[in-house]
Design a protein around this motif. Structure first.
Motif, PDB file in Angstrom:
ATOM      1  N   ALA A   1       0.827  -1.205   0.000  1.00  0.00           N
ATOM      2  CA  ALA A   1       0.000   0.000   0.000  1.00  0.00           C
ATOM      3  C   ALA A   1       0.858   1.250   0.000  1.00  0.00           C
ATOM      4  CB  ALA A   1      -0.933  -0.008   1.207  1.00  0.00           C
ATOM      5  N   GLY A   2       1.916   1.260   0.815  1.00  0.00           N
ATOM      6  CA  GLY A   2       2.797   2.417   0.884  1.00  0.00           C
ATOM      7  C   GLY A   2       3.570   2.639  -0.401  1.00  0.00           C
ATOM      8  N   LYS A   3       4.066   1.561  -0.999  1.00  0.00           N
ATOM      9  CA  LYS A   3       4.794   1.693  -2.264  1.00  0.00           C
ATOM     10  C   LYS A   3       3.870   2.245  -3.354  1.00  0.00           C
ATOM     11  CE  LYS A   3       6.342  -2.538  -2.744  1.00  0.00           C
ATOM     12  NZ  LYS A   3       7.126  -3.659  -3.312  1.00  0.00           N
ATOM     13  N   ALA A   4       2.651   1.687  -3.432  1.00  0.00           N
ATOM     14  CA  ALA A   4       1.709   2.138  -4.450  1.00  0.00           C
ATOM     15  C   ALA A   4       1.311   3.589  -4.214  1.00  0.00           C
ATOM     16  CB  ALA A   4       0.475   1.237  -4.444  1.00  0.00           C
ATOM     17  N   ALA A   5       1.095   3.954  -2.951  1.00  0.00           N
ATOM     18  CA  ALA A   5       0.708   5.340  -2.640  1.00  0.00           C
ATOM     19  C   ALA A   5       1.804   6.312  -3.030  1.00  0.00           C
ATOM     20  CB  ALA A   5       0.390   5.460  -1.151  1.00  0.00           C
ATOM     21  N   ALA A   6       3.051   5.968  -2.757  1.00  0.00           N
ATOM     22  CA  ALA A   6       4.159   6.837  -3.154  1.00  0.00           C
ATOM     23  C   ALA A   6       4.204   6.992  -4.670  1.00  0.00           C
ATOM     24  CB  ALA A   6       5.476   6.272  -2.631  1.00  0.00           C
ATOM     25  N   ALA A   7       4.070   5.880  -5.383  1.00  0.00           N
ATOM     26  CA  ALA A   7       4.148   5.917  -6.842  1.00  0.00           C
ATOM     27  C   ALA A   7       3.043   6.769  -7.451  1.00  0.00           C
ATOM     28  CB  ALA A   7       4.090   4.506  -7.406  1.00  0.00           C
ATOM     29  N   LEU A   8       1.851   6.717  -6.839  1.00  0.00           N
ATOM     30  CA  LEU A   8       0.691   7.415  -7.402  1.00  0.00           C
ATOM     31  C   LEU A   8       0.491   8.802  -6.814  1.00  0.00           C
ATOM     32  CD1 LEU A   8      -1.721   4.367  -7.561  1.00  0.00           C
ATOM     33  CD2 LEU A   8      -0.460   5.418  -9.438  1.00  0.00           C
ATOM     34  N   SER A   9       1.331   9.187  -5.853  1.00  0.00           N
ATOM     35  CA  SER A   9       1.171  10.510  -5.237  1.00  0.00           C
ATOM     36  C   SER A   9       1.514  11.641  -6.191  1.00  0.00           C
ATOM     37  CB  SER A   9       2.045  10.617  -3.975  1.00  0.00           C
ATOM     38  OG  SER A   9       3.430  10.599  -4.312  1.00  0.00           O
ATOM     39  N   ILE A  10       2.208  11.323  -7.281  1.00  0.00           N
ATOM     40  CA  ILE A  10       2.531  12.362  -8.253  1.00  0.00           C
ATOM     41  C   ILE A  10       1.345  12.637  -9.176  1.00  0.00           C
ATOM     42  CG2 ILE A  10       5.004  11.926  -8.164  1.00  0.00           C
ATOM     43  CD1 ILE A  10       4.733  10.376 -10.782  1.00  0.00           C
ATOM     44  N   THR A  11       0.284  11.824  -9.065  1.00  0.00           N
ATOM     45  CA  THR A  11      -0.949  12.076  -9.808  1.00  0.00           C
ATOM     46  C   THR A  11      -1.673  13.260  -9.182  1.00  0.00           C
ATOM     47  OG1 THR A  11      -1.126   9.710 -10.280  1.00  0.00           O
ATOM     48  CG2 THR A  11      -3.100  11.029 -10.597  1.00  0.00           C
ATOM     49  N   ARG A  12      -2.210  14.141 -10.005  1.00  0.00           N
ATOM     50  CA  ARG A  12      -2.821  15.364  -9.479  1.00  0.00           C
ATOM     51  C   ARG A  12      -3.991  15.059  -8.543  1.00  0.00           C
ATOM     52  NH1 ARG A  12      -2.452  20.560 -10.857  1.00  0.00           N
ATOM     53  NH2 ARG A  12      -1.243  20.031 -12.722  1.00  0.00           N
ATOM     54  N   ASP A  13      -4.837  14.116  -8.905  1.00  0.00           N
ATOM     55  CA  ASP A  13      -6.004  13.782  -8.083  1.00  0.00           C
ATOM     56  C   ASP A  13      -6.171  12.268  -8.051  1.00  0.00           C
ATOM     57  OD1 ASP A  13      -8.328  13.870  -6.587  1.00  0.00           O
ATOM     58  OD2 ASP A  13      -9.614  14.192  -8.345  1.00  0.00           O
ATOM     59  N   PRO A  14      -5.442  11.579  -7.160  1.00  0.00           N
ATOM     60  CA  PRO A  14      -5.531  10.117  -7.127  1.00  0.00           C
ATOM     61  C   PRO A  14      -6.951   9.651  -6.780  1.00  0.00           C
ATOM     62  CG  PRO A  14      -3.644  10.916  -5.852  1.00  0.00           C
ATOM     63  CD  PRO A  14      -4.503  12.102  -6.160  1.00  0.00           C
ATOM     64  N   THR A  15      -7.483   8.782  -7.601  1.00  0.00           N
ATOM     65  CA  THR A  15      -8.807   8.211  -7.375  1.00  0.00           C
ATOM     66  C   THR A  15      -8.719   6.696  -7.510  1.00  0.00           C
ATOM     67  OG1 THR A  15      -9.414   8.271  -9.723  1.00  0.00           O
ATOM     68  CG2 THR A  15      -9.893  10.256  -8.387  1.00  0.00           C
ATOM     69  N   PRO A  16      -9.715   5.969  -7.008  1.00  0.00           N
ATOM     70  CA  PRO A  16      -9.698   4.515  -7.204  1.00  0.00           C
ATOM     71  C   PRO A  16      -9.605   4.135  -8.679  1.00  0.00           C
ATOM     72  CG  PRO A  16     -11.317   5.103  -5.539  1.00  0.00           C
ATOM     73  CD  PRO A  16     -10.828   6.386  -6.124  1.00  0.00           C
ATOM     74  N   GLU A  17     -10.272   4.897  -9.532  1.00  0.00           N
ATOM     75  CA  GLU A  17     -10.243   4.592 -10.964  1.00  0.00           C
ATOM     76  C   GLU A  17      -8.841   4.789 -11.538  1.00  0.00           C
ATOM     77  OE1 GLU A  17     -14.125   5.222  -9.467  1.00  0.00           O
ATOM     78  OE2 GLU A  17     -12.441   6.652  -9.482  1.00  0.00           O
ATOM     79  N   SER A  18      -8.140   5.823 -11.072  1.00  0.00           N
ATOM     80  CA  SER A  18      -6.779   6.046 -11.581  1.00  0.00           C
ATOM     81  C   SER A  18      -5.819   4.980 -11.071  1.00  0.00           C
ATOM     82  CB  SER A  18      -6.282   7.442 -11.203  1.00  0.00           C
ATOM     83  OG  SER A  18      -6.096   7.584  -9.800  1.00  0.00           O
ATOM     84  N   VAL A  19      -6.085   4.447  -9.874  1.00  0.00           N
ATOM     85  CA  VAL A  19      -5.264   3.341  -9.363  1.00  0.00           C
ATOM     86  C   VAL A  19      -5.419   2.124 -10.262  1.00  0.00           C
ATOM     87  CG1 VAL A  19      -4.917   1.745  -7.441  1.00  0.00           C
ATOM     88  CG2 VAL A  19      -5.334   4.173  -6.977  1.00  0.00           C
ATOM     89  N   VAL A  20      -6.653   1.794 -10.617  1.00  0.00           N
ATOM     90  CA  VAL A  20      -6.901   0.637 -11.483  1.00  0.00           C
ATOM     91  C   VAL A  20      -6.237   0.846 -12.839  1.00  0.00           C
ATOM     92  CG1 VAL A  20      -8.684  -0.705 -12.670  1.00  0.00           C
ATOM     93  CG2 VAL A  20      -9.037   0.011 -10.291  1.00  0.00           C
ATOM     94  N   ARG A  21      -6.375   2.038 -13.401  1.00  0.00           N
ATOM     95  CA  ARG A  21      -5.749   2.301 -14.713  1.00  0.00           C
ATOM     96  C   ARG A  21      -4.233   2.178 -14.639  1.00  0.00           C
ATOM     97  NH1 ARG A  21      -9.570   6.537 -14.829  1.00  0.00           N
ATOM     98  NH2 ARG A  21      -7.950   8.068 -14.278  1.00  0.00           N
TER      99      ARG A  21
END
Length: 398
Positions: A109-129
């Motif tokens: 969870a922490g690794k994924a959150a760090a990787a996706l934190s550069i996304t402007r508005d992280p959403t569940p849909e953007s995580v899946v994509r």
């Protein structure tokens, strides 16, 4: 394997990315500032739900309070929803460093959150994509991983498992952004780990060790890592797991790390592919789900012949299995498989569900995962259904 052997393995492992046998609280400041490249980094700690009650948590937090600090608790399996929320918190804190403290689910969870934190508005849909793409490290805050369980190897892998419950499927976020910059292997972080968690994690280590050795993507290094993980784990199989000393905790933690490094090279195989449905549909912990079928798959793969899927041929696969059998201190595949089966039936674990009625569905779903394609002996629905039914029959014959 005795304490001297553990120390020798530690020397072989030593690298700038891995600190072994140190006190996490004592090196925390040094590791964080080195990762951030500044003396005043903003730090977010992502920890598991049991963090506050562990004896080592307060000294670790005291060390990290030298920096602007936020503590976030991650409970349960990582989902698109929980990862998106964590990514928003990493972003809101403007974290320079992400410190993950926990088992595989917390580290993923922490690794994924760090990787996706550069996304402007992280959403569940953007995580899946994002799971359909490769996550690159540019701009991503570095991750420091402190494993508190001895088996997932998440501190050593460039991927994170995310559970999409709405779709009934396991997803994987992959790429250089998911590889922690530093792993701190502190055996004292295993103090207070419930026995059920320890046994489940040990089964995960054993599965990853074998799969990293026999995978069609295995090489000499992953074979060595997998066999060495088994050598470190061998003496832990036949003893109680509720009161381990420092040497045993060290061996277990190091074995899990080596097994994680093995699958980072070779990938997992059909044991992991079958485990996902066992977790999603039957509620088994990840390691328990992997270990439940490991003995059966070991017997199956050891008989590989003309149905070999490894272009290097069946002798390569049988040789890799033989080296693990020898590293484990056993004299045959069957003896090793029985040891695995006994551990998977440990009274510390919940009773395994009767999966005989669900075997065909589990087999079908397993073949949809790319992990199944790494198996060195050809598998299809019929073969996996027989393996699952045979596993269940052994469980209920006792």
């Amino acid at each position: 394997m005795d304490a001297a052997d553990v120390r020798r393995s530690t020397v072989l492992l030593d690298s700038p990315r891995t600190m072994v046998g140190v006190q996490a609280a004592e090196v925390a400041t040094e590791v964080v500032t080195a990762a951030a490249g500044t003396t005043t980094p903003r730090v977010i700690v992502i920890a598991g739900s049991g963090f506050a009650v562990r004896s080592w948590s307060e000294p670790l937090l005291a060390a990290l309070r030298a920096f602007p600090l936020r503590l976030v608790i991650q409970s349960g399996l990582p989902t698109p929803e929980s990862v998106a929320e964590l990514a928003r918190q990493v972003r809101a804190h403007r974290a320079d460093v992400v410190v993950t403290v926990g088992g595989g689910s917390v580290m993923d969870a922490g690794k994924a959150a760090a990787a996706l934190s550069i996304t402007r508005d992280p959403t569940p849909e953007s995580v899946v994509r994002a799971c359909a793409e490769e996550a690159h490290a540019e701009g991503v805050p570095p991750v420091i991983a402190l494993p508190t369980t001895p088996g997932t190897g998440a501190e050593a892998t460039p991927f994170a498992t995310i559970w999409h419950r709405d779709e009934g499927r396991k997803l994987s976020l992959r790429g250089s952004a998911l590889l922690p910059l530093t792993a701190v292997l502190d055996p004292d972080l295993l103090i207070g780990l419930p026995e059920a968690h320890f046994v489940s994690c040990l089964l995960d280590t054993l599965a990853q060790g074998l799969e990293g050795a026999w995978s069609i993507r295995a090489d000499e290094q992953s074979e060595w890592l997998g066999a060495t993980a088994w050598a470190l784990s061998a003496e832990l199989l036949d003893r109680p797991h509720d009161d381990l000393g420092s040497t045993e905790r060290h061996a277990a933690l190091l074995a899990g790390h080596l097994a994680g490094r093995a699958i980072a090279i070779a990938g997992t195989t059909v044991c992991h592919a079958m485990s996902y449905s066992l977790t999603l549909r039957h509620g088994l912990s990840h390691g328990h789900a992997c270990g439940l079928t490991l003995g059966s798959v070991l017997r199956y793969n050891a008989l590989v012949d003309d149905d070999c899927t490894d272009p290097r041929g069946a002798p390569r696969v049988r040789g890799a299995i033989t080296r693990v059998v020898q590293a484990a201190g056993t004299d045959s595949v069957e003896a090793l498989a029985r040891k695995i089966d006994e551990l998977a039936r440990s009274p510390a674990l919940p009773p395994a569900p009767d999966i005989r009625h669900d075997a065909t569905r589990i087999a079908t779903e397993a073949l949809a995962y790319d992990r199944a394609g790494n198996n060195p002996r050809r598998v299809d629905v019929a073969a996996l259904t027989r393996l699952l039914a045979g596993t269940a029959e052994r469980d209920y014959a006792r």
